[in-house]
Each structure stands twice: as structure tokens, then as C-alpha cells.
Design a protein around this motif. Sequence first.
Motif, short mmCIF file in Angstrom:
data_model
loop_
_atom_site.label_atom_id
_atom_site.label_comp_id
_atom_site.label_asym_id
_atom_site.label_seq_id
_atom_site.Cartn_x
_atom_site.Cartn_y
_atom_site.Cartn_z
N MET A 1 53.77 37.74 47.05
CA MET A 1 52.51 37.29 47.63
C MET A 1 51.60 36.87 46.49
SD MET A 1 49.72 39.29 50.04
CE MET A 1 49.56 40.71 49.00
N THR A 3 48.11 36.24 44.75
CA THR A 3 46.83 36.93 44.84
C THR A 3 45.76 36.21 44.04
OG1 THR A 3 47.30 38.36 42.95
CG2 THR A 3 47.95 39.18 45.12
N SER A 30 42.06 48.79 43.75
CA SER A 30 42.26 47.42 44.18
C SER A 30 43.15 47.35 45.42
CB SER A 30 42.89 46.61 43.04
OG SER A 30 43.07 45.27 43.41
N SER A 34 41.78 46.08 49.04
CA SER A 34 42.45 44.94 49.66
C SER A 34 42.95 45.30 51.06
CB SER A 34 43.62 44.49 48.78
OG SER A 34 44.30 43.41 49.37
N GLU A 35 43.57 46.47 51.20
CA GLU A 35 44.04 46.92 52.51
C GLU A 35 42.88 47.05 53.50
OE1 GLU A 35 47.28 48.03 53.83
OE2 GLU A 35 47.76 46.58 52.26
N ILE A 37 39.96 45.52 53.46
CA ILE A 37 39.44 44.19 53.81
C ILE A 37 40.37 43.50 54.80
CG2 ILE A 37 38.94 41.88 52.91
CD1 ILE A 37 37.92 43.34 50.34
N GLU A 38 41.68 43.57 54.55
CA GLU A 38 42.64 42.94 55.45
C GLU A 38 42.56 43.53 56.85
OE1 GLU A 38 46.62 42.85 53.85
OE2 GLU A 38 45.92 41.98 51.97
N ARG A 39 42.48 44.85 56.95
CA ARG A 39 42.38 45.49 58.27
C ARG A 39 41.11 45.07 58.99
NH1 ARG A 39 44.29 51.75 57.29
NH2 ARG A 39 46.37 51.26 56.50
N TYR A 40 40.00 45.05 58.26
CA TYR A 40 38.72 44.64 58.85
C TYR A 40 38.81 43.21 59.38
CZ TYR A 40 33.87 43.20 59.21
OH TYR A 40 32.68 42.69 59.66
N LEU A 41 39.36 42.31 58.57
CA LEU A 41 39.45 40.91 58.97
C LEU A 41 40.37 40.73 60.18
CD1 LEU A 41 39.60 39.22 55.47
CD2 LEU A 41 37.65 39.29 57.05
N GLU A 42 41.46 41.49 60.23
CA GLU A 42 42.35 41.40 61.40
C GLU A 42 41.64 41.83 62.67
OE1 GLU A 42 45.74 43.78 60.35
OE2 GLU A 42 46.50 42.28 58.93
#
Length: 78
Positions: A1, A3, A30, A34-35, A37-42
Motif C-alpha cells: 500500500m 502511503t 502512526s 491511521s487506523e 482516521i480510516e475507521r472514522y472516514l468509513e
Amino acid sequence: METSVLTLRVSNKTKKMLEDLSEATQRTKSFLASEAIERYLEIEAWQVKEIKTALIEADNNEFIDEKDFAELIKKYAS
């Protein structure tokens, strides 16, 4: 992935919580940030999608009928 670097400011409280969790889980700050932020955005993307779908349904007068609504209320009121 692939980054990228992202710099952001957080409260001292949030930073301390992140540091504590990092230590407890043996994960980098970090990685945890990142995890999170990703969960929030999902979750937010899902919510926006559902709202848009509901607005389209409302514009098309696609509403639940009274009988089904009463049954739904009864189901969750018990």
C-alpha cells in the motif's frame, strides 16, 4: 500500500491517549492514528451514503406505510 505523510495537531490529551495505547498495544502511534482516521472516514462515508439514499427515497415518496410503521414501533418498544 502506498502511503503519504500527514501532519496534524491534536490536543495534549489526545496525544497522551495515543502514546498510552501505542505502548499498551505495541503498535506505532502512526499505525494507530491511521487506523482511527480510516475507521472514522468509513463510518462518515456510510452515513453520508445512507442520508443521500434516504433523501432520494423521500423525493420519490417512498415511505413506510402506517401498518408496517406501527409493527416496527411495537417491535422495538417491547
